[in-house]
Design a protein around this motif. Sequence first.
Motif, PDB file in Angstrom:
ATOM      1  N   GLY A 139      -5.187   0.510   6.172  1.00  0.00           N
ATOM      2  CA  GLY A 139      -3.803   0.424   6.338  1.00  0.00           C
ATOM      3  C   GLY A 139      -3.565  -1.251   6.470  1.00  0.00           C
ATOM      4  O   GLY A 139      -2.872  -1.818   5.710  1.00  0.00           O
ATOM      5  N   GLN A 140      -4.293  -1.861   7.138  1.00  0.00           N
ATOM      6  CA  GLN A 140      -4.039  -3.206   7.460  1.00  0.00           C
ATOM      7  C   GLN A 140      -4.549  -4.148   6.143  1.00  0.00           C
ATOM      8  O   GLN A 140      -3.715  -5.167   5.779  1.00  0.00           O
ATOM      9  CB  GLN A 140      -4.926  -3.957   8.541  1.00  0.00           C
ATOM     10  N   THR A 141      -5.611  -3.826   5.400  1.00  0.00           N
ATOM     11  CA  THR A 141      -6.171  -4.593   4.413  1.00  0.00           C
ATOM     12  C   THR A 141      -5.804  -4.025   3.208  1.00  0.00           C
ATOM     13  O   THR A 141      -5.457  -5.016   2.104  1.00  0.00           O
ATOM     14  CB  THR A 141      -7.550  -4.611   4.377  1.00  0.00           C
ATOM     15  N   ALA A 142      -5.560  -2.811   2.759  1.00  0.00           N
ATOM     16  CA  ALA A 142      -5.165  -2.419   1.325  1.00  0.00           C
ATOM     17  C   ALA A 142      -3.985  -1.328   1.516  1.00  0.00           C
ATOM     18  O   ALA A 142      -3.834  -0.589   0.472  1.00  0.00           O
ATOM     19  CB  ALA A 142      -6.446  -1.678   1.046  1.00  0.00           C
ATOM     20  N   ALA A 155      -9.915   4.525  13.192  1.00  0.00           N
ATOM     21  CA  ALA A 155     -10.136   2.756  13.112  1.00  0.00           C
ATOM     22  C   ALA A 155     -10.299   2.602  11.510  1.00  0.00           C
ATOM     23  O   ALA A 155      -9.736   1.721  11.070  1.00  0.00           O
ATOM     24  CB  ALA A 155     -11.389   2.424  13.802  1.00  0.00           C
ATOM     25  N   THR A 156     -11.123   3.394  10.904  1.00  0.00           N
ATOM     26  CA  THR A 156     -11.314   3.135   9.420  1.00  0.00           C
ATOM     27  C   THR A 156      -9.976   3.130   8.705  1.00  0.00           C
ATOM     28  O   THR A 156      -9.757   2.254   7.834  1.00  0.00           O
ATOM     29  CB  THR A 156     -12.424   4.322   8.846  1.00  0.00           C
ATOM     30  N   PHE A 157      -9.259   4.307   9.082  1.00  0.00           N
ATOM     31  CA  PHE A 157      -7.638   4.237   8.491  1.00  0.00           C
ATOM     32  C   PHE A 157      -6.733   3.441   8.956  1.00  0.00           C
ATOM     33  O   PHE A 157      -6.060   2.657   8.022  1.00  0.00           O
ATOM     34  CB  PHE A 157      -7.126   5.665   8.522  1.00  0.00           C
ATOM     35  N   TRP A 158      -7.023   2.661  10.067  1.00  0.00           N
ATOM     36  CA  TRP A 158      -6.064   1.462  10.371  1.00  0.00           C
ATOM     37  C   TRP A 158      -6.589   0.245   9.717  1.00  0.00           C
ATOM     38  O   TRP A 158      -5.869  -0.517   9.143  1.00  0.00           O
ATOM     39  CB  TRP A 158      -6.604   1.232  12.053  1.00  0.00           C
ATOM     40  N   VAL A 159      -7.776   0.130   9.411  1.00  0.00           N
ATOM     41  CA  VAL A 159      -8.290  -1.065   8.504  1.00  0.00           C
ATOM     42  C   VAL A 159      -7.751  -0.856   7.266  1.00  0.00           C
ATOM     43  O   VAL A 159      -7.334  -1.779   6.718  1.00  0.00           O
ATOM     44  CB  VAL A 159     -10.040  -1.134   8.894  1.00  0.00           C
TER      45      VAL A 159
END
Lengths: 333, 338
Positions: free
Chosen positions: B193-196, B187-191
Amino acid sequence: MSAVIEIEGLRKTFHSMRNGRRVAVDGFDLLVEEGQVHGFLGPNGSGKTTTLRALLGLVRADSGRMSVLGQPSPELLPRVAGQVGAIVESPQFFGNFTGYRTLRLLARAGGVPVSRVDEALDLVGLRDRGDERVKAYSLGMKQRLAVASALLKDPRLLILDEPANGLDPAGIREMRDLMRSLAATGVTVLVSSHILGEIQLICDHVTIISQGRRVASGRVDEVLAGYDRHEFLVRVADPQRAAELLDAAELTAVVDGEALVVSGASDPTVISRVLGEQGLWVGELTPLRPDLESVFLELTGAHPSVPRQVDDSALPYAAQGDAVIDLDRGVDA
Amino acid sequence: MNLVRAELERLAARRFVQLMVVLLAFAFAVTAATTLAGSHKPSASELNSARQQATEARQSMETAFQECVARRDGAQPTEDGGSFLPDDCSQIDPVLQDRLPIAADFLPGVFSFAQQARPLLFFLIAFLVLFGFLVGASYIGADLNSGGVVNLLLWRPRRLTVLATKLGTLLGTVLVLALLASVAYLATFWVIGQTAGLAGQLSGEFWRELGAVHGRGLVLVLLATAVGFAIATLGRHTSAALGALAAYVVVWELGARLVLEIVDAPQSDLFMLTSHVGAWLNGEARFYDEQICRGGDIGFNCQGFYTLSWLPSLLVLLGITGGLTAAAFAVFRRRDLI
Ligand SMILES: Nc1ncnc2c1ncn2[C@@H]1O[C@H](COP(=O)(O)OP(=O)(O)O)[C@@H](O)[C@H]1O
Ligand SMILES: [Mg+2]
């Protein structure tokens, strides 16, 4: 009276690569009846701990029959485990837990109400130290914690392996008082020790083990009586003359410095009469009662002046005479 | 049930377990932080240029393939000679490639979850496998040594129940920890990816594949935990498990592999546990063995590869774990506990 612990012909041999075979318990018998405070006495390495471990299912016996509270052990031990509180050889606890938490875990695992924990800590005098970590406890405090863990279940039978280990004199006395008060409430206690004074003070029955075998057992006073040679210590002004007079009266008298040791008299009044009639007035007349210590040393073959090795104790009575003195049952072969 | 609660409390209180959890959180934080620091959201122009580059790359592959086909069919080579072209045109057929260049390949300094999720997950699984093995071994090893097991048996003189409860609690805890850790991690890496970073194309297919790797990874973590527990029980010591692991790696994975190569044993990779672990995690594993091609008329196309698929690998891993665990229980049932 019903038997609480019965052991017949227990044998246990340890095999190890380095030391080969070692017979730790060699046809041992033990009978503990309800309500007894039973002393289990023997020198270091005589097999006490091994016997208790086998009884509690921690080691596998080679042969023999055992039962606890009427259930054959170890097969049906789980049925009565809730009524047996035991410590075997100073138990170790997880150092990071507090005393309270240690007991709470055990209580939980054994289905005992957690409220019992405070009671048990109180009984062993750890009430105010229950929230300290076990690794900060002294040896004596750890021992108390171990006893508390055994008391947690409110047991019918309490088995304590050398509970006095590491306790200071005051602690030993408290432990003794604790055992007495438990016994008064009807708990059967089996307590092992190599310290004779302890057993003599608190136990009504005793079983003595040496080299894995029973060498004596029965009521403490009867075991002692069996070793009473009816000797008396006599102090008179002229021991030499007194000895001659007593010899003449068919008593055996040995001069020991200022005093005499007289044997063969069934009644001390005989001694004072024989000497008094000849004008020798007895200054002191003391029966030389055997204490458990001397019986124990005699039975286990220890001699005070020779450093005894843990393994070389003999079985003087059992081995030489091939008879075990059992005062409850007479002498059996 | 009470026994399980007591075991859970003991497990949670183990310093080693706490240390490993902290280590996990730390490794996680460092990876996430460096990823975050090294990534930025691509601007529209960056994105455009990357897309263009990707399109060009795909086109040049297509062109090369066409040239290759043309040469094979007898056409004249183009001016630069076509000397880069292979004899077998299917090797550069874009349709047959595992993957084609995409925009993300041309975006340096931009984190793409779609591309990085799988390797990140492999790293996490490797950590959790080690975690499970060590925690499994130390949990029972320390308890056997500190007399905790003896204390417990005085309360519950049923050895198999006690040991099974320990193993069950351990597996349950490790599974929950591994699940939580991996979900938080992904989830952290997904976030990120989405934001930065590059949001990327996350198709249903992508998630299905990632989920499959995840599930297989968790199975592997549980197997490693049970193996650590079983070996430490058999050897009465935490260090028994560590020693067995080290000995296995040195003697078998390195030593025996070398010997098998020297004596030219056929398909020697099949004897290595790491092969089976790889095959299970990836769904299959391919190994090279030149002997396959020696058997005469297999033809020019023989490439010397053979495949290990996940099912036999899973059976091997289950068999070893089951065998060790059964042995641990059988020995523990009869052993003298001093
Ligand atoms: N695990 C073991 N391996 C080998 N020998 C042992 C083991 N445990 C005890 N023994 C031996 O058995 C004998 C009896 O030991 P133990 O029952 O501990 O004696 P006690 O408790 O009366 O001091 C000793 O000679 C001891 O060395
Ligand atoms: Mg002992």
